[in-house]
Write a protein that holds these residues in place. Structure first.
Motif, PDB file in Angstrom:
ATOM      1  N   SER A  11       3.878  -3.153   2.941  1.00  0.00           N
ATOM      2  CA  SER A  11       2.856  -2.719   1.666  1.00  0.00           C
ATOM      3  C   SER A  11       1.837  -2.035   2.319  1.00  0.00           C
ATOM      4  O   SER A  11       1.492  -2.254   3.781  1.00  0.00           O
ATOM      5  N   THR A  12       1.410  -0.692   1.890  1.00  0.00           N
ATOM      6  CA  THR A  12       0.398   0.173   2.756  1.00  0.00           C
ATOM      7  C   THR A  12      -0.782  -0.671   2.563  1.00  0.00           C
ATOM      8  O   THR A  12      -1.655  -0.583   3.897  1.00  0.00           O
ATOM      9  N   ASN A  13      -1.245  -1.515   1.558  1.00  0.00           N
ATOM     10  CA  ASN A  13      -2.464  -2.324   1.793  1.00  0.00           C
ATOM     11  C   ASN A  13      -2.388  -3.263   2.922  1.00  0.00           C
ATOM     12  O   ASN A  13      -3.265  -3.199   3.844  1.00  0.00           O
ATOM     13  N   ILE A  30      -5.851   7.112   5.197  1.00  0.00           N
ATOM     14  CA  ILE A  30      -5.099   6.850   4.062  1.00  0.00           C
ATOM     15  C   ILE A  30      -3.714   6.654   4.585  1.00  0.00           C
ATOM     16  O   ILE A  30      -3.229   7.231   5.992  1.00  0.00           O
ATOM     17  N   VAL A  31      -3.005   5.576   4.190  1.00  0.00           N
ATOM     18  CA  VAL A  31      -1.558   5.172   4.566  1.00  0.00           C
ATOM     19  C   VAL A  31      -0.907   5.499   3.300  1.00  0.00           C
ATOM     20  O   VAL A  31      -0.988   5.155   2.046  1.00  0.00           O
ATOM     21  N   MET A  56       2.653   5.870  -3.408  1.00  0.00           N
ATOM     22  CA  MET A  56       2.009   4.654  -3.130  1.00  0.00           C
ATOM     23  C   MET A  56       1.038   4.886  -1.841  1.00  0.00           C
ATOM     24  O   MET A  56       1.696   5.332  -0.905  1.00  0.00           O
ATOM     25  N   PHE A  57       0.013   4.577  -1.917  1.00  0.00           N
ATOM     26  CA  PHE A  57      -0.903   4.700  -0.771  1.00  0.00           C
ATOM     27  C   PHE A  57      -2.098   3.598  -0.811  1.00  0.00           C
ATOM     28  O   PHE A  57      -2.326   3.050  -1.955  1.00  0.00           O
ATOM     29  N   SER A  58      -2.792   3.554   0.343  1.00  0.00           N
ATOM     30  CA  SER A  58      -3.899   3.050   0.355  1.00  0.00           C
ATOM     31  C   SER A  58      -4.809   3.528   1.150  1.00  0.00           C
ATOM     32  O   SER A  58      -4.649   4.424   2.071  1.00  0.00           O
TER      33      SER A  58
END
Ligand code: BTN
Length: 242
Positions: A11-13, A30-31, A56-58
């Motif tokens: 999960s990027t988070n 940012i991931v 999909m990014f965090s």
């Protein structure tokens, strides 16, 4: 702005949260990933996405440099940033389903998972965003759709990412400058089913009718009930049915 691109991750988070504890990290680190093996949604749900099709990014944001009195303002700012990016791409009928699902033509096209963390006693936040972009099939998810399903266009994921970051910075600046009401007013103006007769389900499973009239600064939904009373609900207490 630092962008870390990953092929696959749980999960990027979660990845960004781990990173915060192991190294110095700056705003808008940012991931972004092509694939998540354990994508997480709100209230313990999962976020599924076909490999390479969607965004999909965090992103990391330090909140200690400007005191955001009420965390829900961050959520409103991020929702508005996504809305602005999608409007600029001519995605039709975009709105925010409280608290922070983004819809187009009544279908969910984006989810947001904001997780606040404490690092060295400083408050910071991880803003996770999942947008259904080029995926065209959503098995067993009748309420979900994608940008491509809605417009027929194939989109560049990087371009959408950059637009969202740009607008998030702008809305963050508004909060930094104390323009809380401007953000709240714009958020409320873009709420799905605002001022329309709607049906809700409460935590006991009973249906009731009312009109969404706005939100409180704590993020509760304000509903005008049939007896003219305005009641405030949090996420666990109410589901908007139609
Ligand atoms: C929801 O609608 O319930 C929120 C979904 C949030 C999904 C995104 S995808 C990128 C980031 N990493 C996660 O594990 N979740 C968010």
């Amino acid at each position: 702005m630092r962008i870390i691109k990953l092929d696959a991750i749980d999960s990027t988070n979660s990845f960004l949260k781990e990173m915060i504890y192991s190294e110095a990290i700056t705003d808008y680190t940012i991931v972004v990933t092509e694939h998540q093996t354990n994508g997480r949604g709100q209230m313990g749900t999962t976020w599924d996405s076909k490999r390479g099709k969607n965004l999909m990014f965090s992103m990391f944001k330090d909140l200690s440099i400007h005191v955001v009195e009420f965390p829900f303002y961050i959520s409103m700012a991020v929702s508005l940033a996504i809305l602005k990016a999608l409007k600029a791409l001519n995605i039709p009928q975009v709105s925010i389903k409280w608290p922070n699902d983004i819809l187009s033509a009544d279908k969910k096209i984006c989810g947001i998972l904001i997780e606040n963390v404490i690092k060295n006693k400083l408050n910071s936040t991880i803003i996770g965003i999942g947008i259904n972009v080029n995926q065209t099939e959503f098995d067993n998810l009748p309420q979900a759709s994608s940008l491509k399903n809605i417009t027929g266009v194939h989109y560049n994921l990087d371009e959408i990412l950059h637009r969202i970051v740009k607008h998030t910075k702008a809305y963050s600046k508004l909060l930094q400058d104390g323009k809380y009401n401007a953000v709240k007013n714009e958020y409320e103006a873009n709420l799905f089913r605002k001022n329309k007769p709607s049906t809700f389900r409460n935590a006991e499973g009973d249906l009731f009718s009312g009109f969404i009239i706005g939100v409180t600064k704590y993020g509760k939904l304000q509903v005008l009930l049939e007896d003219e009373i305005v009641k405030k609900f949090d996420l666990k207490e109410i589901t908007l049915m139609y």
